[in-house]
Motif scaffolding. Structure first.
Motif, short mmCIF file in Angstrom:
data_model
loop_
_atom_site.label_atom_id
_atom_site.label_comp_id
_atom_site.label_asym_id
_atom_site.label_seq_id
_atom_site.Cartn_x
_atom_site.Cartn_y
_atom_site.Cartn_z
N ARG A 167 0.85 -1.20 0.00
CA ARG A 167 0.00 0.00 0.00
C ARG A 167 0.88 1.25 0.00
O ARG A 167 1.88 1.32 0.72
N LYS A 168 0.49 2.22 -0.81
CA LYS A 168 1.22 3.50 -0.80
C LYS A 168 0.45 4.51 0.03
O LYS A 168 -0.75 4.70 -0.19
N VAL A 169 1.13 5.11 1.01
CA VAL A 169 0.54 6.24 1.74
C VAL A 169 1.47 7.42 1.49
O VAL A 169 2.57 7.50 2.06
N VAL A 170 1.06 8.29 0.59
CA VAL A 170 1.90 9.40 0.15
C VAL A 170 1.56 10.64 0.97
O VAL A 170 0.38 10.98 1.15
N VAL A 171 2.60 11.30 1.47
CA VAL A 171 2.39 12.50 2.30
C VAL A 171 2.81 13.73 1.50
O VAL A 171 3.85 13.72 0.83
N THR A 172 2.00 14.78 1.56
CA THR A 172 2.38 16.05 0.92
C THR A 172 2.29 17.17 1.95
O THR A 172 1.53 17.09 2.91
N THR A 173 3.09 18.22 1.73
CA THR A 173 2.94 19.44 2.53
C THR A 173 2.97 20.64 1.59
O THR A 173 3.73 20.65 0.61
N ASP A 174 2.16 21.64 1.92
CA ASP A 174 2.10 22.84 1.08
C ASP A 174 3.46 23.53 1.04
O ASP A 174 3.84 24.13 0.03
N ASP A 175 4.19 23.48 2.19
CA ASP A 175 5.46 24.22 2.27
C ASP A 175 6.69 23.35 2.03
O ASP A 175 7.82 23.81 2.17
N GLY A 176 6.49 22.09 1.68
CA GLY A 176 7.62 21.21 1.34
C GLY A 176 8.43 20.72 2.53
O GLY A 176 9.51 20.16 2.35
N THR A 177 7.91 20.87 3.77
CA THR A 177 8.69 20.45 4.93
C THR A 177 8.63 18.92 5.15
O THR A 177 9.37 18.39 5.98
N ARG A 178 7.75 18.24 4.43
CA ARG A 178 7.71 16.76 4.53
C ARG A 178 7.05 16.20 3.26
O ARG A 178 6.07 16.77 2.77
N GLY A 179 7.59 15.11 2.77
CA GLY A 179 6.98 14.44 1.62
C GLY A 179 7.05 15.28 0.36
O GLY A 179 7.97 16.09 0.17
N ILE A 180 6.05 15.10 -0.49
CA ILE A 180 6.01 15.85 -1.76
C ILE A 180 5.66 17.31 -1.47
O ILE A 180 4.76 17.60 -0.68
N HIS A 181 6.41 18.23 -2.07
CA HIS A 181 6.15 19.67 -1.91
C HIS A 181 4.99 20.04 -2.84
O HIS A 181 5.12 20.03 -4.06
N GLY A 182 3.83 20.32 -2.27
CA GLY A 182 2.68 20.68 -3.10
C GLY A 182 1.39 20.20 -2.48
O GLY A 182 1.34 19.84 -1.30
N PHE A 183 0.34 20.20 -3.28
CA PHE A 183 -0.98 19.78 -2.80
C PHE A 183 -1.19 18.29 -3.12
O PHE A 183 -0.52 17.75 -4.02
N PRO A 184 -2.13 17.64 -2.42
CA PRO A 184 -2.41 16.24 -2.74
C PRO A 184 -2.74 16.01 -4.21
O PRO A 184 -2.39 14.97 -4.78
N THR A 185 -3.35 17.01 -4.85
CA THR A 185 -3.67 16.87 -6.29
C THR A 185 -2.38 16.73 -7.11
O THR A 185 -2.39 16.08 -8.16
N ASP A 186 -1.27 17.34 -6.65
CA ASP A 186 0.00 17.21 -7.38
C ASP A 186 0.49 15.77 -7.35
O ASP A 186 1.20 15.33 -8.26
N ALA A 187 0.15 15.03 -6.29
CA ALA A 187 0.60 13.64 -6.17
C ALA A 187 -0.35 12.67 -6.89
O ALA A 187 -0.02 11.51 -7.12
N MET A 188 -1.54 13.16 -7.22
CA MET A 188 -2.56 12.26 -7.78
C MET A 188 -2.20 11.74 -9.16
O MET A 188 -2.37 10.57 -9.46
N ALA A 189 -1.71 12.67 -10.02
CA ALA A 189 -1.47 12.30 -11.42
C ALA A 189 -0.53 11.10 -11.50
O ALA A 189 -0.82 10.13 -12.22
N GLY A 190 0.58 11.15 -10.72
CA GLY A 190 1.56 10.06 -10.75
C GLY A 190 0.95 8.74 -10.35
O GLY A 190 1.10 7.72 -11.03
N LEU A 191 0.21 8.74 -9.24
CA LEU A 191 -0.38 7.49 -8.76
C LEU A 191 -1.43 6.97 -9.75
O LEU A 191 -1.49 5.77 -10.02
#
Ligand code: FAD
Ligand code: FES
Length: 267
Positions: A167-191
């Motif tokens: 299972r993938k649990v992808v974490v994003t932060t708006d300010d880039g302090t953890r996980g992908i820098h950006g919004f959850p929608t930015d991580a959606m396309a890849g998945l």
């Protein structure tokens, strides 16, 4: 059936930043379904007549306990955070319509932002119980606003039946302090490019849910969204929680939702 029930606070602890977690003992826990909510009366100020609508992250029907994770944003939630173990009040519930299982067999994608995470964790439990596999994207403004124990619960739920896929649990932060820098929608396309999901579930800020719904639609994947509105009664009596639909009609968030088919909502 929606009605008023007593509850007793068991624990009420600060989690991180402005976020708290309350567990309480209440008979509602034996009836409530994932995605439904409760409308809580917080004692202490007679002039504050509105209850506080809150989703839940976990319900134990046998022990009759409910887990609520909430952000302190104003007077009501501030007084809620001051309730101590042993204090009692009432809640109206179970309210509204919750999540439903995917209509097609296959994997689901959960997308949560901020305190949209608790009902998404309840959705994950529903999927895991039914043997439906899922991945999740969880976004927050900054690293220390993530609710760590809920992320762990997502990671540790039982895997999809008959599949050992991780299972993938992808974490994003708006300010880039953890996980992908950006919004959850930015991580959606890849998945979504890598996995043929049959259903997307989302809860969070309105702008996020609208973006998630647009991406799901573009890829022809069904999407359920849990909406928030200012609420009065919480059970369909005051008409203050309208949701505009693409049909031109209006639905009541508290009774027809809070979970809607994203295709029906006029974003
Ligand atoms: C179905 C539903 C489920 C919810 N689940 C959760 C949850 O699991 N965790 C959580 O932290 N919050 C949740 N909320 C939001 C929560 O109900 C509000 O944050 C809370 O009512 C604010 O009360 P208050 O008296 O502290 O703030 P107020 O002083 O009343 O308001 C403070 C700020 O919050 C905004 N606000 C107030 N009520 C709402 C509302 N109903 N929806 C959106 N914004 C609001 C106000 O516009 C204002 O900007 C949910 C809301 C709904 C409708
Ligand atoms: S809150 Fe009263 S009708 Fe929805």
């Amino acid at each position: 059936m929606t009605s008023e029930h007593p509850f007793e606070v068991l624990t009420n602890a600060h989690v991180t930043k402005d976020i708290w977690c309350m567990t309480c003992h209440t008979p509602v826990a034996a009836q409530i379904e994932p995605g439904q909510f409760v409308n809580i009366a917080v004692p202490g100020d007679a002039s504050h007549i509105l209850r506080i609508p809150l989703s839940f992250s976990a319900a134990d029907a046998q022990r009759q306990t409910l887990e609520l994770v909430y952000a302190v944003v104003g007077e009501g939630t501030s007084r809620l955070s001051a309730m101590r173990p042993g204090e009692v009040s009432t809640m109206v519930g179970p309210c509204g319509r919750g999540w439903w299982l995917p209509k097609k067999s296959g994997r689901a994608l959960l997308v949560a932002g901020g305190v949209g995470l608790p009902p998404v964790v309840a959705c994950a439990r529903m999927l895991a119980r039914s043997g439906v596999g899922f991945d999740a994207i969880v976004g927050s403004q900054t690293s220390d606003r993530h609710v760590e124990f809920l992320l762990d619960e997502l990671r540790n739920m039982p895997p999809e039946q008959g599949c050992d896929c991780a299972r993938k649990v992808v974490v994003t932060t708006d300010d880039g302090t953890r996980g992908i820098h950006g919004f959850p929608t930015d991580a959606m396309a890849g998945l979504m490019a890598d996995h043929p999901y049959v259903q997307v579930y989302t809860c969070g800020p309105l702008g996020l849910m609208g973006g998630v719904a647009r991406i799901a639609r573009k890829r022809n994947v069904a999407c359920q969204t849990s909406l928030e509105r200012m609420m009065g009664c919480g059970f369909g009596a005051c008409s203050c929680c309208n949701v505009e639909l693409v049909s031109g009609e209006y639905a009541l968030c508290c009774k027809d939702g809070p979970v809607f088919d994203a295709e029906e909502v006029a974003w």
